[in-house]
Design an enzyme around this catalytic site. Structure first.
Site, PDB file in Angstrom:
ATOM      1  N   SER A 264       0.816  -1.217   0.000  1.00  0.00           N
ATOM      2  CA  SER A 264       0.000   0.000   0.000  1.00  0.00           C
ATOM      3  C   SER A 264       0.847   1.262   0.000  1.00  0.00           C
ATOM      4  CB  SER A 264      -0.892   0.003   1.237  1.00  0.00           C
ATOM      5  OG  SER A 264      -0.078   0.093   2.384  1.00  0.00           O
ATOM      6  N   CYS A 265       2.167   1.123   0.141  1.00  0.00           N
ATOM      7  CA  CYS A 265       2.980   2.343   0.315  1.00  0.00           C
ATOM      8  C   CYS A 265       4.002   2.586  -0.788  1.00  0.00           C
ATOM      9  CB  CYS A 265       3.697   2.294   1.658  1.00  0.00           C
ATOM     10  SG  CYS A 265       2.570   2.413   3.036  1.00  0.00           S
ATOM     11  N   LEU A 266       4.959   1.667  -0.987  1.00  0.00           N
ATOM     12  CA  LEU A 266       6.064   1.982  -1.900  1.00  0.00           C
ATOM     13  C   LEU A 266       5.573   2.340  -3.305  1.00  0.00           C
ATOM     14  CD1 LEU A 266       9.013  -0.429  -0.916  1.00  0.00           C
ATOM     15  CD2 LEU A 266       8.161   1.588   0.231  1.00  0.00           C
ATOM     16  N   ASP A 269       3.518   5.784  -3.073  1.00  0.00           N
ATOM     17  CA  ASP A 269       4.307   6.949  -2.675  1.00  0.00           C
ATOM     18  C   ASP A 269       5.296   7.355  -3.771  1.00  0.00           C
ATOM     19  OD1 ASP A 269       2.879   6.840  -0.361  1.00  0.00           O
ATOM     20  OD2 ASP A 269       4.510   6.128   0.909  1.00  0.00           O
TER      21      ASP A 269
END
Ligand code: UDX
Length: 427
Positions: A264-266, A269
């Site tokens: 859900s992040c790398l 983002d």
């Protein structure tokens, strides 16, 4: 100190539970009534090591969930906003949910007597807290920062699967604040945590979060690119990474080559920072390449298999591992999605198995694939096996007797399984 957490997802629930385990009184507010009910029954709505035992210990004592944001905020000294920020199709950050959360906090603050501190924990592009969220909070509350309430930014660095441990034992605590030392109360809140505290301005704190995640993403795409070159030469990328990591300036972390980063992040983002940088008039060509290498990496595994067996159409393929990494049931941006879609596009007949992500997989692939209830069942009828997530139970060479295996993650150590039976994506 009484704490309210807005958004009981991965970050919010782990933060709230972690603070409750340190003795704080915590109310978790979420608009999802089903999730709230589960938490109040001490059940974790997602798979996360160590979370449910803590819920069982704390719910009913100093931890509770509610759908009433207003009540949670008006009784709290500190309000953490932890809602997920999403990506639009062009990669730009979508602030819809966090603006809604800030609006409901603002409305609640209207009726709040005395001071409270509002903390933005959600990942937002540098400048968002000061230019968008703070004005919105002042408008919806009718109150003034510094006089009636305070604001701070406190990015999270939690890894899924180890989030509870990461929260309780952080490498560092970053506090973004205004010139009026608006983060003082946050420093007090974390005083028993054994970690260095860095106090910076709001925008710097927001950028530290992006730069950290995007650096990790860059390391992964870097080693995958080296791996793709090594594959052409027949060199073992993992030996190369080992040799590199003996240099203390490089460090061994995030040098595991494979099918790339998900979660859900790398991915989100990296795309959001690229999009924002372009808007600010800078072409971040390194970061664009990080995304390109990562987008292509899962498809390379299918390509390796297609080159090895010529035709994938009508071949029975077992896919072992669906979550974006072990220790979680999360399939957001999981490489498994791209791999299975490509296998289906090429006409393969796919049976999939993951120890914990089966429900999420059913939601994504529906009837397009078959689902097995364990690894043995998944491979029993298959000619080809794709290992996509490195769950330890897949490190069992006996499972693959007579099968051709394609590894997207390094599951076996050298010599554990013969090279003619098993080929890696970039080793
Ligand atoms: C990440 C950051 O690590 C964390 O600090 C932040 O708060 C949230 O984003 P997470 O998404 O849980 O955490 O996963 P992480 O452990 O970082 O792994 C991300 C992806 O990279 C996974 O798909 C993993 O398999 C992959 N990865 C990781 C590699 O391909 N190679 C590596 O060497 C390391």
């Amino acid at each position: 100190m009484r704490v309210a957490i807005i958004g009981a997802g991965y970050v919010g629930l782990v933060t709230g539970t972690g603070l409750a385990s340190r003795g704080y009184d915590v109310s978790l507010a979420d608009i999802d009534a089903q999730k709230v009910a589960m938490i109040n029954q001490s059940r974790a709505p997602f798979h996360e090591a160590g979370l449910e035992p803590l819920l069982q210990k704390l719910v009913g004592k100093n931890l509770r969930a509610t759908v009433e944001t207003n009540k949670a905020v008006t009784t709290a000294d500190v309000v953490f906003i932890c809602v997920q920020t999403y990506c639009q199709d062009d990669g730009a950050i979508d602030l819809t949910h966090i603006k809604q959360a800030v609006t409901s906090v603002g409305k609640a603050l209207k009726n709040r007597e005395g001071h409270s501190l509002v903390i933005i924990k959600s990942t937002v592009i540098p400048g968002t807290t000061e230019k968008v969220l703070l004005p919105l909070l002042e408008k919806t509350s009718g109150k003034k920062e510094g006089e009636d309430f305070r604001i701070a930014v406190n990015p999270e660095f939690l890894r899924e699967g180890r989030a509870v441990e990461d929260f309780l034992n952080p490498d560092r605590i970053v506090i973004g604040e205004l010139e009026n030392d608006s983060g003082d109360v946050l420093c007090q809140l974390y005083q028993d945590f054994n970690a260095p505290v860095l106090r910076v301005d709001l925008m710097t704190a927001e950028m530290i979060k992006y730069a950290s995640n995007v650096f990790l993403a860059t390391k992964i795409s870097f080693i995958n690119e080296i791996g793709n070159i090594c594959k052409k030469l027949g060199i073992d990328t993992y030996k190369v990474a080992q040799g590199m990591s003996l240099d203390s300036r490089i460090s061994p972390h995030f040098l595991s080559a494979g099918i790339g980063f998900g979660g859900s992040c790398l991915p989100k983002d990296t795309k959001a920072l690229v999009s924002a940088a372009q808007e600010w008039g800078y072409q971040p060509s390194l970061l664009q390449s990080v995304i390109k290498v990562n987008d292509e990496q899962p498809l390379r595994l299918v390509e390796v298999a297609a080159n090895s067996v010529r035709e994938l159409s009508q071949r029975k393929v077992a896919v072992l591992g669906l979550a974006f990494k072990p220790g979680t049931d999360d399939m957001r941006d999981a490489p498994a999605i791209k791999i299975i879609n490509e296998l289906l596009r090429r006409g393969a007949l796919v049976t999939a198995y993951d120890p914990v992500a089966m429900d999420n997989a059913r939601g994504i692939f529906g009837k397009q694939i078959e689902y097995a209830s364990n690894a043995e069942d998944a491979v029993s009828d298959a000619e080809l096996v794709f290992i996509v997530t490195e769950w330890t139970e897949f490190n069992n060479p006996a499972l693959y007797r007579g099968k051709k295996v394609f590894c997207g993650r390094r599951v076996f150590s050298p010599g554990q399984i013969s090279n003619s039976d098993c080929e890696g994506v970039c080793w």
